[in-house]
Scaffold this motif. Structure first.
Motif, PDB file in Angstrom:
ATOM      1  N   ALA A  43      13.013  -5.582 -10.258  1.00 20.44           N
ATOM      2  CA  ALA A  43      14.051  -4.666  -9.884  1.00 20.44           C
ATOM      3  C   ALA A  43      15.607  -5.247 -10.117  1.00 20.44           C
ATOM      4  O   ALA A  43      16.334  -4.642 -10.891  1.00 20.44           O
ATOM      5  CB  ALA A  43      14.134  -4.264  -8.359  1.00 20.44           C
ATOM      6  N   LYS A  44      15.844  -6.639  -9.793  1.00 25.33           N
ATOM      7  CA  LYS A  44      16.931  -7.269 -10.141  1.00 25.33           C
ATOM      8  C   LYS A  44      17.420  -7.291 -11.746  1.00 25.33           C
ATOM      9  O   LYS A  44      18.587  -6.811 -11.981  1.00 25.33           O
ATOM     10  CB  LYS A  44      16.924  -8.814  -9.865  1.00 25.33           C
ATOM     11  CG  LYS A  44      16.955  -8.801  -8.184  1.00 25.33           C
ATOM     12  CD  LYS A  44      16.824 -10.480  -8.120  1.00 25.33           C
ATOM     13  CE  LYS A  44      16.994 -10.735  -6.469  1.00 25.33           C
ATOM     14  NZ  LYS A  44      16.719 -12.253  -6.326  1.00 25.33           N
ATOM     15  N   VAL A  45      16.279  -7.505 -12.379  1.00 30.05           N
ATOM     16  CA  VAL A  45      16.470  -7.519 -13.801  1.00 30.05           C
ATOM     17  C   VAL A  45      16.892  -6.245 -14.833  1.00 30.05           C
ATOM     18  O   VAL A  45      17.677  -6.059 -15.359  1.00 30.05           O
ATOM     19  CB  VAL A  45      15.352  -8.371 -14.757  1.00 30.05           C
ATOM     20  CG1 VAL A  45      15.396  -8.247 -16.170  1.00 30.05           C
ATOM     21  CG2 VAL A  45      15.036  -9.591 -14.150  1.00 30.05           C
ATOM     22  N   LEU A  46      16.308  -5.265 -14.066  1.00 34.64           N
ATOM     23  CA  LEU A  46      16.365  -3.816 -14.635  1.00 34.64           C
ATOM     24  C   LEU A  46      17.747  -3.427 -14.228  1.00 34.64           C
ATOM     25  O   LEU A  46      18.416  -2.689 -15.092  1.00 34.64           O
ATOM     26  CB  LEU A  46      15.491  -2.856 -13.960  1.00 34.64           C
ATOM     27  CG  LEU A  46      13.852  -3.262 -14.598  1.00 34.64           C
ATOM     28  CD1 LEU A  46      13.043  -2.268 -13.902  1.00 34.64           C
ATOM     29  CD2 LEU A  46      14.006  -2.648 -16.089  1.00 34.64           C
ATOM     30  N   ARG A  47      18.152  -3.624 -12.889  1.00 31.61           N
ATOM     31  CA  ARG A  47      19.675  -3.273 -12.527  1.00 31.61           C
ATOM     32  C   ARG A  47      20.504  -3.838 -13.375  1.00 31.61           C
ATOM     33  O   ARG A  47      21.749  -3.582 -13.800  1.00 31.61           O
ATOM     34  CB  ARG A  47      19.737  -3.793 -11.065  1.00 31.61           C
ATOM     35  CG  ARG A  47      19.061  -2.623 -10.055  1.00 31.61           C
ATOM     36  CD  ARG A  47      19.374  -1.106 -10.477  1.00 31.61           C
ATOM     37  NE  ARG A  47      20.771  -0.977 -10.274  1.00 31.61           N
ATOM     38  CZ  ARG A  47      21.663  -0.250 -10.764  1.00 31.61           C
ATOM     39  NH1 ARG A  47      21.056   0.400 -11.825  1.00 31.61           N
ATOM     40  NH2 ARG A  47      22.835  -0.014 -10.748  1.00 31.61           N
ATOM     41  N   ALA A  48      20.196  -5.142 -13.707  1.00 38.04           N
ATOM     42  CA  ALA A  48      21.282  -6.196 -14.691  1.00 38.04           C
ATOM     43  C   ALA A  48      21.440  -5.420 -15.953  1.00 38.04           C
ATOM     44  O   ALA A  48      22.493  -5.548 -16.590  1.00 38.04           O
ATOM     45  CB  ALA A  48      20.616  -7.604 -15.034  1.00 38.04           C
ATOM     46  N   PHE A  49      20.573  -4.618 -16.412  1.00 39.08           N
ATOM     47  CA  PHE A  49      20.636  -3.942 -17.659  1.00 39.08           C
ATOM     48  C   PHE A  49      20.956  -2.201 -17.218  1.00 39.08           C
ATOM     49  O   PHE A  49      20.735  -1.434 -18.088  1.00 39.08           O
ATOM     50  CB  PHE A  49      19.425  -3.991 -18.518  1.00 39.08           C
ATOM     51  CG  PHE A  49      19.066  -5.068 -19.099  1.00 39.08           C
ATOM     52  CD1 PHE A  49      19.751  -5.589 -20.355  1.00 39.08           C
ATOM     53  CD2 PHE A  49      18.331  -6.180 -18.575  1.00 39.08           C
ATOM     54  CE1 PHE A  49      19.499  -6.730 -20.966  1.00 39.08           C
ATOM     55  CE2 PHE A  49      17.844  -7.539 -19.090  1.00 39.08           C
ATOM     56  CZ  PHE A  49      18.734  -7.769 -20.265  1.00 39.08           C
ATOM     57  N   SER A  50      21.490  -2.106 -16.102  1.00 35.73           N
ATOM     58  CA  SER A  50      21.877  -0.882 -15.790  1.00 35.73           C
ATOM     59  C   SER A  50      20.929   0.196 -15.675  1.00 35.73           C
ATOM     60  O   SER A  50      21.039   1.451 -15.753  1.00 35.73           O
ATOM     61  CB  SER A  50      23.192  -0.430 -16.395  1.00 35.73           C
ATOM     62  OG  SER A  50      24.251  -1.174 -16.401  1.00 35.73           O
TER      63      SER A  50
END
Length: 94
Positions: A43-50
């Motif tokens: 989830a953290k990585v996906l949010r880093a890519f908006s």
């Protein structure tokens, strides 16, 4: 919307010490706690890519509260079930 399933989230606690002696009292120079577990990290990585992300899983105790606050700060939709047991903690000593 991407849904992450985190059935076993964790608090990742990293402790730093200058020395580590078996059988002795060891003092930490620092300790950092971060939300972790595979679903949380995805989830953290996906949010880093908006990317829009939601998470389901189980959260409990103070560790669960830390993860809940992290998800909120990242903008991850939280559909986790609250439990009375504590979310696990992983301890790394450096």
């Amino acid at each position: 919307m991407i849904l992450t399933v985190c059935l076993n989230p964790a608090v990742d606690k990293t402790c730093t010490t200058d020395t580590l002696q078996v059988g002795e009292v060891n003092r930490l120079s620092s300790a950092v706690c971060l939300a972790g577990g595979k679903g949380v990290n995805v989830a953290k990585v996906l949010r880093a890519f908006s990317m829009p992300v939601a998470m389901v899983g189980f959260l409990g105790g103070m560790g669960g509260k830390l993860i809940e606050e992290t998800l909120e700060s990242l903008g991850v939709e939280d559909y986790c079930t609250r439990i009375k047991n504590h979310t696990r903690t992983n301890v790394n000593i450096l």
